[in-house]
Scaffold this motif. Structure first.
Motif, mmCIF file in Angstrom:
data_model
loop_
_atom_site.group_PDB
_atom_site.id
_atom_site.type_symbol
_atom_site.label_atom_id
_atom_site.label_comp_id
_atom_site.label_asym_id
_atom_site.label_seq_id
_atom_site.Cartn_x
_atom_site.Cartn_y
_atom_site.Cartn_z
ATOM 1 N N UNK A 1 0.836 -1.211 0.000
ATOM 2 C CA UNK A 1 0.000 0.000 0.000
ATOM 3 C C UNK A 1 0.867 1.256 0.000
ATOM 4 N N UNK A 2 0.374 2.294 -0.654
ATOM 5 C CA UNK A 2 1.083 3.564 -0.695
ATOM 6 C C UNK A 2 1.298 4.111 0.718
ATOM 7 N N UNK A 3 0.333 3.928 1.603
ATOM 8 C CA UNK A 3 0.482 4.417 2.974
ATOM 9 C C UNK A 3 1.693 3.806 3.669
ATOM 10 N N UNK A 4 1.975 2.545 3.391
ATOM 11 C CA UNK A 4 3.157 1.901 3.971
ATOM 12 C C UNK A 4 4.410 2.554 3.408
ATOM 13 N N UNK A 5 4.454 2.749 2.099
ATOM 14 C CA UNK A 5 5.625 3.367 1.477
ATOM 15 C C UNK A 5 5.841 4.789 1.985
ATOM 16 N N UNK A 6 4.767 5.530 2.162
ATOM 17 C CA UNK A 6 4.871 6.923 2.635
ATOM 18 C C UNK A 6 5.579 7.022 3.981
ATOM 19 N N UNK A 7 5.385 6.032 4.844
ATOM 20 C CA UNK A 7 6.018 6.065 6.170
ATOM 21 C C UNK A 7 7.536 6.027 6.088
ATOM 22 N N UNK A 8 8.066 5.562 4.958
ATOM 23 C CA UNK A 8 9.515 5.439 4.797
ATOM 24 C C UNK A 8 10.080 6.454 3.809
ATOM 25 N N UNK A 9 9.231 7.379 3.348
ATOM 26 C CA UNK A 9 9.635 8.336 2.321
ATOM 27 C C UNK A 9 10.669 9.329 2.844
ATOM 28 N N UNK A 10 11.686 9.571 2.027
ATOM 29 C CA UNK A 10 12.687 10.577 2.354
ATOM 30 C C UNK A 10 12.664 11.736 1.362
ATOM 31 N N UNK A 11 11.793 11.657 0.373
ATOM 32 C CA UNK A 11 11.654 12.755 -0.583
ATOM 33 C C UNK A 11 10.332 13.456 -0.327
ATOM 34 N N UNK A 12 10.280 14.697 -0.703
ATOM 35 C CA UNK A 12 9.050 15.471 -0.557
ATOM 36 C C UNK A 12 8.603 15.884 -1.947
ATOM 37 N N UNK A 13 7.430 15.413 -2.384
ATOM 38 C CA UNK A 13 6.964 15.749 -3.741
ATOM 39 C C UNK A 13 6.579 17.223 -3.858
ATOM 40 N N UNK A 14 6.601 17.739 -5.098
ATOM 41 C CA UNK A 14 6.206 19.126 -5.348
ATOM 42 C C UNK A 14 4.775 19.376 -4.902
ATOM 43 N N UNK A 15 3.899 18.420 -5.162
ATOM 44 C CA UNK A 15 2.494 18.533 -4.803
ATOM 45 C C UNK A 15 2.272 17.825 -3.472
ATOM 46 N N UNK A 16 2.258 18.579 -2.381
ATOM 47 C CA UNK A 16 2.142 18.001 -1.048
ATOM 48 C C UNK A 16 0.800 17.324 -0.794
ATOM 49 N N UNK A 17 -0.193 17.616 -1.634
ATOM 50 C CA UNK A 17 -1.506 17.018 -1.430
ATOM 51 C C UNK A 17 -1.462 15.498 -1.603
ATOM 52 N N UNK A 18 -0.470 14.976 -2.327
ATOM 53 C CA UNK A 18 -0.380 13.523 -2.520
ATOM 54 C C UNK A 18 0.005 12.812 -1.234
ATOM 55 N N UNK A 19 0.489 13.550 -0.254
ATOM 56 C CA UNK A 19 0.873 12.936 1.020
ATOM 57 C C UNK A 19 -0.315 12.769 1.956
ATOM 58 N N UNK A 20 -1.466 13.308 1.564
ATOM 59 C CA UNK A 20 -2.690 13.122 2.336
ATOM 60 C C UNK A 20 -2.682 13.979 3.525
#
Length: 134
Positions: free
Chosen positions: A115-134
């Motif tokens: 799941x994307x939520x699992x991957x997000x917990x380990x993310x070290x990059x910040x996307x340009x569009x912060x809305x994708x982070x929920x």
């Protein structure tokens, strides 16, 4: 692999798949990208490897530390960015030793198993569009 194919593959955020690492050059195709391509390679997760991750992988038979020059593999050190096999990253995740990942360089095919939520917990990059982070 045709360079146009790289541009057709997307990252887990739905954007263009960004390069994972040039030093050392990573990817199944050694194109710096976590592409699947026609071989449906499973080197999908752009990991920023840690000492714990490397030690765990070595302990389960996936030695990412020792160089293998005949395959263009330099051996990894903590901090290197490397396209790792999704199943191997999940193995370390389940052991509580997952490495951080770069979402923009992680192939969307990873979402087939995690799941994307699992991957997000380990993310070290910040996307340009912060809305994708929920």
């Amino acid at each position: 692999m045709n360079t146009d194919d790289v541009h057709q593959e997307r990252n887990v955020l739905g954007g263009e798949l960004e390069p994972c690492g040039w030093d050392p050059v990573t990817g199944f195709y050694r194109d710096a990208s976590c592409t699947c391509g026609p071989a449906v390679a499973r080197h999908l997760v752009c990991a920023v490897v840690t000492a714990d991750f490397l030690a765990h992988q070595r302990s389960v038979g996936n030695d990412l530390i020792t160089p293998v020059p005949e395959f263009g593999f330099p051996g990894l050190r903590p901090g290197d960015r490397w396209c790792v096999v999704l199943d191997r990253w999940l193995q370390s995740y389940e052991a509580g030793l997952a490495s951080p990942i770069v979402l923009a360089a992680t192939n969307e095919r990873a979402l087939d198993l995690v799941e994307l939520d699992v991957l997000r917990r380990f993310a070290v990059d910040v996307p340009d569009d912060l809305s994708v982070l929920g």
